[in-house]
Design a protein around this motif. Structure first.
Motif, mmCIF file in Angstrom:
data_model
loop_
_atom_site.group_PDB
_atom_site.id
_atom_site.type_symbol
_atom_site.label_atom_id
_atom_site.label_comp_id
_atom_site.label_asym_id
_atom_site.label_seq_id
_atom_site.Cartn_x
_atom_site.Cartn_y
_atom_site.Cartn_z
ATOM 1 N N LEU A 1 98.819 66.479 57.716
ATOM 2 C CA LEU A 1 97.424 66.379 58.149
ATOM 3 C C LEU A 1 97.309 66.235 59.663
ATOM 4 O O LEU A 1 96.243 66.446 60.227
ATOM 5 C CB LEU A 1 96.763 65.175 57.467
ATOM 6 N N SER A 2 98.402 65.919 60.325
ATOM 7 C CA SER A 2 98.346 65.635 61.762
ATOM 8 C C SER A 2 98.333 66.887 62.618
ATOM 9 O O SER A 2 97.976 66.841 63.792
ATOM 10 C CB SER A 2 99.562 64.790 62.163
ATOM 11 N N GLY A 3 98.748 68.027 62.049
ATOM 12 C CA GLY A 3 98.905 69.217 62.875
ATOM 13 C C GLY A 3 100.209 69.171 63.643
ATOM 14 O O GLY A 3 101.049 68.300 63.444
ATOM 15 N N PHE B 1 87.848 67.760 55.632
ATOM 16 C CA PHE B 1 89.102 68.380 56.040
ATOM 17 C C PHE B 1 89.160 69.861 55.676
ATOM 18 O O PHE B 1 88.418 70.334 54.803
ATOM 19 C CB PHE B 1 90.281 67.643 55.406
ATOM 20 N N CYS C 1 94.062 74.840 58.161
ATOM 21 C CA CYS C 1 93.839 75.574 59.400
ATOM 22 C C CYS C 1 95.139 76.170 59.911
ATOM 23 O O CYS C 1 96.229 75.869 59.417
ATOM 24 C CB CYS C 1 93.233 74.663 60.471
ATOM 25 N N PHE D 1 93.427 75.657 66.090
ATOM 26 C CA PHE D 1 93.501 74.416 66.851
ATOM 27 C C PHE D 1 93.546 74.678 68.358
ATOM 28 O O PHE D 1 92.894 73.983 69.143
ATOM 29 C CB PHE D 1 94.728 73.614 66.423
ATOM 30 N N LEU E 1 93.602 69.737 59.093
ATOM 31 C CA LEU E 1 92.968 68.918 60.118
ATOM 32 C C LEU E 1 91.543 68.591 59.701
ATOM 33 O O LEU E 1 90.960 69.277 58.853
ATOM 34 C CB LEU E 1 92.939 69.653 61.459
ATOM 35 N N LEU F 1 87.613 67.870 64.409
ATOM 36 C CA LEU F 1 88.565 68.082 65.498
ATOM 37 C C LEU F 1 88.562 69.520 66.004
ATOM 38 O O LEU F 1 88.893 69.776 67.162
ATOM 39 C CB LEU F 1 89.986 67.725 65.033
#
Length: 452
Positions: free
Chosen positions: A36-38, A206, A209, A214, A353, A357
């Protein structure tokens, strides 16, 4: 303050490996929360005055030796991130490939750095993190004998809590002290439930992606201004008093957020009728178990509030703080984190993500807290740093980002790292309340300032 032109020079790169050669190679799997943090690089830097004892070579030797010993406890940070050919999920091959320590020389005095306009003064100093390395360390020396110690970590490997655990452990090893909190690398608690179950809030918050999404957010708001501000302790108290005006008990973070949210709404283009705010929420305390307190990796979620520009401009700080409180309360519980784990499991493989964001839900400000990064904890044997903060080398974000942390004064005042769109930076700086002040050397403790 105008920073003199910085003539930086790469001088050397060294590979630092864990000293314990008995650790057998293994593969470190990422948890759902890591996914989930990328894959965003997160930089933390501390500025140190010239050591009173020893020279640059002795200081560098202590940094390398202590880092190699600390990697015995954080072995995966010395590995390399690869993609599993079967699952197509990222993982770390832990073969003690080592952490790259990069040395850079900056041809100015440390005191000449403009800590207010960080983009101007720091962006060209930091060497980018490679795609495969979980961690990279950089030592930037200055003509005065002072130095910046910085480390860039891939967010998939650690969140702020885990990052701080590593840094505190590193400093303790450097001072020849025992590690106070031994890291826990087990991810058994992150096993999804069967059957999986989650509320509609997860789909609303959420999204799966790509890296392209990003790195190339919408162009409506150019979130590229990088600032470091100072907020007086008295202003923090005043904001909380305003937030509690109707008898509610709101946290300093909720009050601080309400103030920023209200100002942000005044800077939007006419076509944007709503403004979002997001808060990173640590799940460790929400699981109500000591077993998760020292977990290394990621264990955070995102709370999101969406309110009309009209309401934000007309409502009081107290009313807006209530909206922030309600949004944060929805995710500040064990049930939410269990559901989020299930949601990610049902949508793998991929990168995930929060929509806020990426800027796809409209203009937004993310407020988090670096309360973990205390200066006194980062004494590596030469005294505590003069100043330090999280930083981002990413050119542009999809949402504004505000990160308050305790200032070097230790009196309740704050140092705030922020990435903003230009009009929001201007609004914060010209607001008659003067909450966000340009950071200057006067905000550093005099005992540390004198050594710069």
């Amino acid at each position: 303050m105008v920073t003199p032109k910085i003539i930086s020079e790469f001088t050397r790169k060294t590979t630092v490996r864990a000293t314990n050669t008995s650790i057998k190679p293994y593969t470190h799997a990422f948890s759902n929360f890591d996914l989930l943090s990328g894959r965003a690089p997160v930089t933390v830097f501390y500025a140190y005055a010239k050591p009173r004892v020893g020279d640059y070579s002795s200081m560098l030797s202590i940094i390398k030796t202590s880092l190699s010993k600390t990697l015995n406890h954080y072995f995966q940070f010395a590995g390399r991130i690869v993609s599993n050919p079967i699952t197509n999920l990222p993982e770390i091959l832990c073969h003690n490939q080592g952490v790259e320590l990069i040395e850079v020389y900056a041809g100015i005095d440390l005191a000449s750095l403009d800590f207010y306009d960080l983009k101007q003064s720091l962006d060209n100093l930091f060497v980018p993190l490679s795609d495969e390395a979980p961690l990279q360390v950089q030592v930037t020396s200055f003509t005065c004998g002072g130095f910046l110690l910085s480390w860039c970590i891939d967010h998939i490997a650690a969140d702020a809590t885990a990052n701080n655990m590593f840094l505190v452990s590193w400093a303790q090893v450097a001072r020849n002290e025992p590690i106070s909190n031994y890291p826990d690398h087990q991810k058994l608690i992150f096993q999804p439930r069967s059957p999986s179950s989650y509320s509609p809030l997860l789909d609303q918050t959420f999204i799966k992606c790509t890296e392209e999404m990003f790195l190339n957010p919408p162009n409506t708001y150019d979130v590229s201004v990088k600032r470091l501000y100072f907020v007086e302790a008295s202003d923090v108290v005043k904001l909380q008093e305003l937030a509690n005006k109707n008898g509610d008990q709101r946290t300093k973070l909720e009050a601080f957020s309400a103030y920023i949210w209200k100002l942000a709404a005044t800077t939007l283009v006419e076509s944007d009728t709503h403004c979002n705010m997001g808060w990173l929420v640590d799940g460790r305390a929400r699981m109500m178990s000591k077993d998760v307190q020292n977990l290394v990796g990621n264990f955070v979620s995102m709370a999101v509030g969406k309110t009309s520009v009209e309401k934000l401009t007309q409502d009081s700080i107290s009313e807006i703080a209530n909206v922030a409180h309600e949004a944060i309360s929805k995710v500040s519980n064990k049930q939410h984190f269990l559901e989020l784990n299930d949601w990610i499991e049902c949508h793998k493989p991929g990168m995930f993500l929060a929509k806020v964001l990426l800027g796809i839900s409209g203009p937004a400000v993310i407020v988090t807290s670096a309360r973990y990064f205390a200066l006194d904890d980062m004494d590596i044997g030469f005294g505590p740093p003069v100043i330090g903060t999280v930083y981002s080398t990413i050119p542009r974000l999809g949402a504004a980002y505000v990160n308050p942390q305790p200032s070097p004064k230790g009196d309740g005042s704050l140092v705030v790292f922020a990435m903003l769109w230009p009009k929001l930076a201007e609004a914060l700086e010209i607001d008659p309340n003067h909450v966000f002040k340009t950071i200057t050397a006067t905000q550093f403790p005099s005992k540390n300032l004198a050594k710069m």
